[in-house]
Structures are given as structure tokens and as C-alpha cells.
Design a protein around this motif. Sequence first.
Motif, PDB file in Angstrom:
ATOM      1  N   ILE A  38       2.391   3.964  11.274  1.00  0.00           N
ATOM      2  CA  ILE A  38       3.338   4.453  10.272  1.00  0.00           C
ATOM      3  C   ILE A  38       3.771   3.309   9.357  1.00  0.00           C
ATOM      4  O   ILE A  38       3.822   3.453   8.123  1.00  0.00           O
ATOM      5  N   ALA A  39       4.087   2.151   9.950  1.00  0.00           N
ATOM      6  CA  ALA A  39       4.506   0.995   9.157  1.00  0.00           C
ATOM      7  C   ALA A  39       3.397   0.532   8.219  1.00  0.00           C
ATOM      8  O   ALA A  39       3.649   0.220   7.042  1.00  0.00           O
ATOM      9  N   ILE A  40       2.169   0.506   8.717  1.00  0.00           N
ATOM     10  CA  ILE A  40       1.027   0.099   7.892  1.00  0.00           C
ATOM     11  C   ILE A  40       0.836   1.077   6.730  1.00  0.00           C
ATOM     12  O   ILE A  40       0.578   0.679   5.582  1.00  0.00           O
ATOM     13  N   GLY A  41       0.977   2.382   7.007  1.00  0.00           N
ATOM     14  CA  GLY A  41       0.847   3.391   5.956  1.00  0.00           C
ATOM     15  C   GLY A  41       1.912   3.227   4.881  1.00  0.00           C
ATOM     16  O   GLY A  41       1.625   3.375   3.683  1.00  0.00           O
ATOM     17  N   PHE A  42       3.130   2.896   5.296  1.00  0.00           N
ATOM     18  CA  PHE A  42       4.214   2.683   4.339  1.00  0.00           C
ATOM     19  C   PHE A  42       3.916   1.471   3.462  1.00  0.00           C
ATOM     20  O   PHE A  42       4.116   1.501   2.237  1.00  0.00           O
ATOM     21  N   VAL A  43       3.413   0.401   4.081  1.00  0.00           N
ATOM     22  CA  VAL A  43       3.035  -0.800   3.323  1.00  0.00           C
ATOM     23  C   VAL A  43       1.928  -0.464   2.316  1.00  0.00           C
ATOM     24  O   VAL A  43       1.957  -0.907   1.167  1.00  0.00           O
ATOM     25  N   ASP A  44       0.949   0.337   2.758  1.00  0.00           N
ATOM     26  CA  ASP A  44      -0.152   0.724   1.873  1.00  0.00           C
ATOM     27  C   ASP A  44       0.353   1.477   0.651  1.00  0.00           C
ATOM     28  O   ASP A  44      -0.160   1.299  -0.464  1.00  0.00           O
ATOM     29  N   LEU A  45       1.341   2.336   0.849  1.00  0.00           N
ATOM     30  CA  LEU A  45       1.900   3.097  -0.270  1.00  0.00           C
ATOM     31  C   LEU A  45       2.522   2.161  -1.300  1.00  0.00           C
ATOM     32  O   LEU A  45       2.296   2.309  -2.509  1.00  0.00           O
ATOM     33  N   ILE A  46       3.277   1.172  -0.833  1.00  0.00           N
ATOM     34  CA  ILE A  46       3.911   0.217  -1.740  1.00  0.00           C
ATOM     35  C   ILE A  46       2.863  -0.577  -2.504  1.00  0.00           C
ATOM     36  O   ILE A  46       2.974  -0.791  -3.720  1.00  0.00           O
ATOM     37  N   PHE A  47       1.808  -1.010  -1.794  1.00  0.00           N
ATOM     38  CA  PHE A  47       0.783  -1.812  -2.459  1.00  0.00           C
ATOM     39  C   PHE A  47      -0.059  -0.983  -3.424  1.00  0.00           C
ATOM     40  O   PHE A  47      -0.584  -1.515  -4.404  1.00  0.00           O
ATOM     41  N   ALA A  48      -0.198   0.308  -3.150  1.00  0.00           N
ATOM     42  CA  ALA A  48      -0.923   1.164  -4.101  1.00  0.00           C
ATOM     43  C   ALA A  48      -0.165   1.246  -5.419  1.00  0.00           C
ATOM     44  O   ALA A  48      -0.769   1.247  -6.498  1.00  0.00           O
ATOM     45  N   VAL A  49       1.162   1.289  -5.334  1.00  0.00           N
ATOM     46  CA  VAL A  49       1.987   1.310  -6.538  1.00  0.00           C
ATOM     47  C   VAL A  49       1.810   0.007  -7.316  1.00  0.00           C
ATOM     48  O   VAL A  49       1.833  -0.013  -8.554  1.00  0.00           O
ATOM     49  N   ASP A  50       1.619  -1.110  -6.591  1.00  0.00           N
ATOM     50  CA  ASP A  50       1.401  -2.399  -7.252  1.00  0.00           C
ATOM     51  C   ASP A  50       0.021  -2.481  -7.908  1.00  0.00           C
ATOM     52  O   ASP A  50      -0.121  -2.913  -9.054  1.00  0.00           O
ATOM     53  N   SER A  51      -1.002  -2.086  -7.146  1.00  0.00           N
ATOM     54  CA  SER A  51      -2.368  -2.433  -7.534  1.00  0.00           C
ATOM     55  C   SER A  51      -2.961  -1.540  -8.623  1.00  0.00           C
ATOM     56  O   SER A  51      -3.695  -2.034  -9.487  1.00  0.00           O
ATOM     57  N   ILE A  52      -2.675  -0.244  -8.594  1.00  0.00           N
ATOM     58  CA  ILE A  52      -3.342   0.656  -9.534  1.00  0.00           C
ATOM     59  C   ILE A  52      -2.916   0.415 -10.983  1.00  0.00           C
ATOM     60  O   ILE A  52      -3.776   0.308 -11.872  1.00  0.00           O
ATOM     61  N   PRO A  53      -1.604   0.280 -11.288  1.00  0.00           N
ATOM     62  CA  PRO A  53      -1.265  -0.065 -12.680  1.00  0.00           C
ATOM     63  C   PRO A  53      -1.864  -1.409 -13.088  1.00  0.00           C
ATOM     64  O   PRO A  53      -2.231  -1.591 -14.257  1.00  0.00           O
ATOM     65  N   ALA A  54      -1.979  -2.347 -12.143  1.00  0.00           N
ATOM     66  CA  ALA A  54      -2.528  -3.665 -12.466  1.00  0.00           C
ATOM     67  C   ALA A  54      -3.974  -3.555 -12.938  1.00  0.00           C
ATOM     68  O   ALA A  54      -4.353  -4.137 -13.960  1.00  0.00           O
ATOM     69  N   ILE A  55      -4.796  -2.814 -12.216  1.00  0.00           N
ATOM     70  CA  ILE A  55      -6.208  -2.744 -12.602  1.00  0.00           C
ATOM     71  C   ILE A  55      -6.409  -1.849 -13.821  1.00  0.00           C
ATOM     72  O   ILE A  55      -7.319  -2.078 -14.624  1.00  0.00           O
TER      73      ILE A  55
END
Length: 350
Positions: free
Chosen positions: A198-215
Motif C-alpha cells: 500500500i505504501a509503495i502504491g501511494f509513493v508511485d501515485l505521487i511520482f506519477a504526478v511528478d513524472s508525466i508533466p515533466a516528460i
Amino acid sequence: MNITPLVWIITIAVTIAFFVYEFFVHVRKPHEPTIGESARWSAFYIGLALLFGVGIGAVSGWTYGGEYFAGYLTEKALSIDNLFVFLIVMTGFAVPRIYQQKVLMIGIVIALIMRGGFIALGATLIENFSWIFYLFGALLLFLAYRQAFAHGDSDPANGRFMRFVRRILPVSDEYNGDRLTVARDGKRYFTPMFLVIIAIGFVDLIFAVDSIPAIYGLTEEAYIVFTANAFALMGLRQLYFLIGGLLQRLVYLAQGLAVILAFIGVKLVMHALHVNELSFINGGEPLLWVPEIPIWFSLVFIGATIAVATVASLMKTRRDDRRDALDPAAPSSDTLTTDTRTTETQKEHS
């Protein structure tokens, strides 16, 4: 780029096949990978990613090839930062080393699924609303600030989110192999392994918000966005075991990523002005005098920033090691580095 549905289907099918192979060949049987195994597979996936980029350049032109390589470098750097948070989570939950492969594999698959969803959403928004570049640019500038200056401490195993999960779910105190649930006294309990997921999934959600606008600040081609993300995530499991100790020494990685995110944020805002349709800016007309940052410059800037952050980090930790050797009573540089990087990263993504 003219990407047909068949090419999309083949690309997604091959990506899934790689992860299925990874699971059944490397992850299904719990074990801690050797340095040799991790190095070979890391080199294979990085080489495959570079070869794919050359293929894009040869087939579709080097403008798209440059966009892919810039996107891949950015996503790889963000993925390594993601990897550091995975390390923090697994340390906080005291996950046994032989089961960490499974946690990483699940985390990487979740990351790919979440990023796939954001990629589809981003492509739709860009196609229909040119003003979305203003929003993406502002978001990246905010994320860059947070990445560079956020401070604080947080325990990933006992943070507010995980305390809430424990209140609503019956959780056992001990691991039961790599199982997610266990039956005791006629009642079903979730194991700490389930909380880690669950914690890893939550971290993944935050990083998806970071990475997709960046690329999307580097390319508007959804195919390049997807493949750059997929290749950045492939081999991440092996990289974790290969550079686990090095992660603690990359003390300036957060600042390097902040510079990259800020650069892409500015690039997005400049592009938004160049294609402007908002009525309250220049009467709804594009500001054609605003320059567009060429992809070759983006590629050079991102590569140079990653290189400078890495070299500066290693130079600092080496100086700290020499200082510690001269003064054994001083706190360990590795401890200081880990504590500083941990508190900053946990605050950013908790």
C-alpha cells in the motif's frame, strides 16, 4: 509520429511480456540477487533502452529520437529518486532482504500502470486544451521548489496515512514469508507485507504526478512518453540491488532533479505562450516572439545536470569520509547523508 494501433498493441504486449518473464524467472522464488546478476540485467535493460532510442531516431527522425533520449534520462533520474523512497519504505517496515525483490516488482508494475493512466489523460488534455501547458508548467515549478527545499521528518511505517490504514484493517505484527494475509484464531489478518505494498502504491501515485508533466514538457508524442517511462522502469529492480549503497551517497540528487523539473517547467510555460489561446493573455493570440527551447538543448541540459549532481554528490561524500577517518568520534558521513536525504525525501512524498 505515425503510430498505428498495431504498433501500440505490440509495444504494450512486449512490455507486459518482459515483466511476466521477470516475475517467473527472477522474482517468484524469494532470494537476494547477486551483484553480478544485478549488473548483467541492469546493463541489458539500459542497452535495450538506448538501442530503442536509436531505432526511433533512424525510423522517425532524430527530432523524435532526441525527445525520447531526453525523456528517458529524465524518467530514469526520477525513477532512481523513486527507488530511494522504496529503500526508505522497506527499511521503515523492516522488509527481509529475500522478499524485497517481490515488493520492488509489485511497486514497479503499479508505477507503470499509474503512469499509463496519466499518459492517456495527459495526451487527451493536450489534444483538446492548449492551456494545459500553463498548468503543467506551474505544477513542475512548484514540484521543483518542493524537491529542492522541503524539509521535515516522517516515518513511512507510522505516518498519518499508514496509521489510518491500520485503524481500518486488521494487521498482524510479524511477516509470514511473502504472504499478504494470514489466518489466526479463525480470523484473517493482513501482514506487514500488505502495508508495504500500500505504501509503495501511494509513493508511485505521487511520482506519477511528478513524472508525466515533466516528460510532456519534452515531447507531445504519447508513444515516446510511454516507451521512455517503460524503459526507465525496466531493470529498476536490479538497479536497486546494484546501487543500494550508492543511493545513500547521492546527496545532491534531489537538487539536481529540482533543477531539471524547473527547467522543464519554464520550457512548458514558454511553449504555452508560443501557442497561447487564453483571451486574457495577448488578446488570445500566440506570442510568437517567445522562443521555443530546442530538444537538443534540453537533452544536453538534462544530461549535464544529472552528471554534475552525481559528481558533486560523490565528491562531497568522499570528503566526508576522509574527515570521518581523521576524526573517528564525529558522526558517520553515511549516517548523516542517509538521515538528511531520508527526512527530505519522506517529507516530499508523504
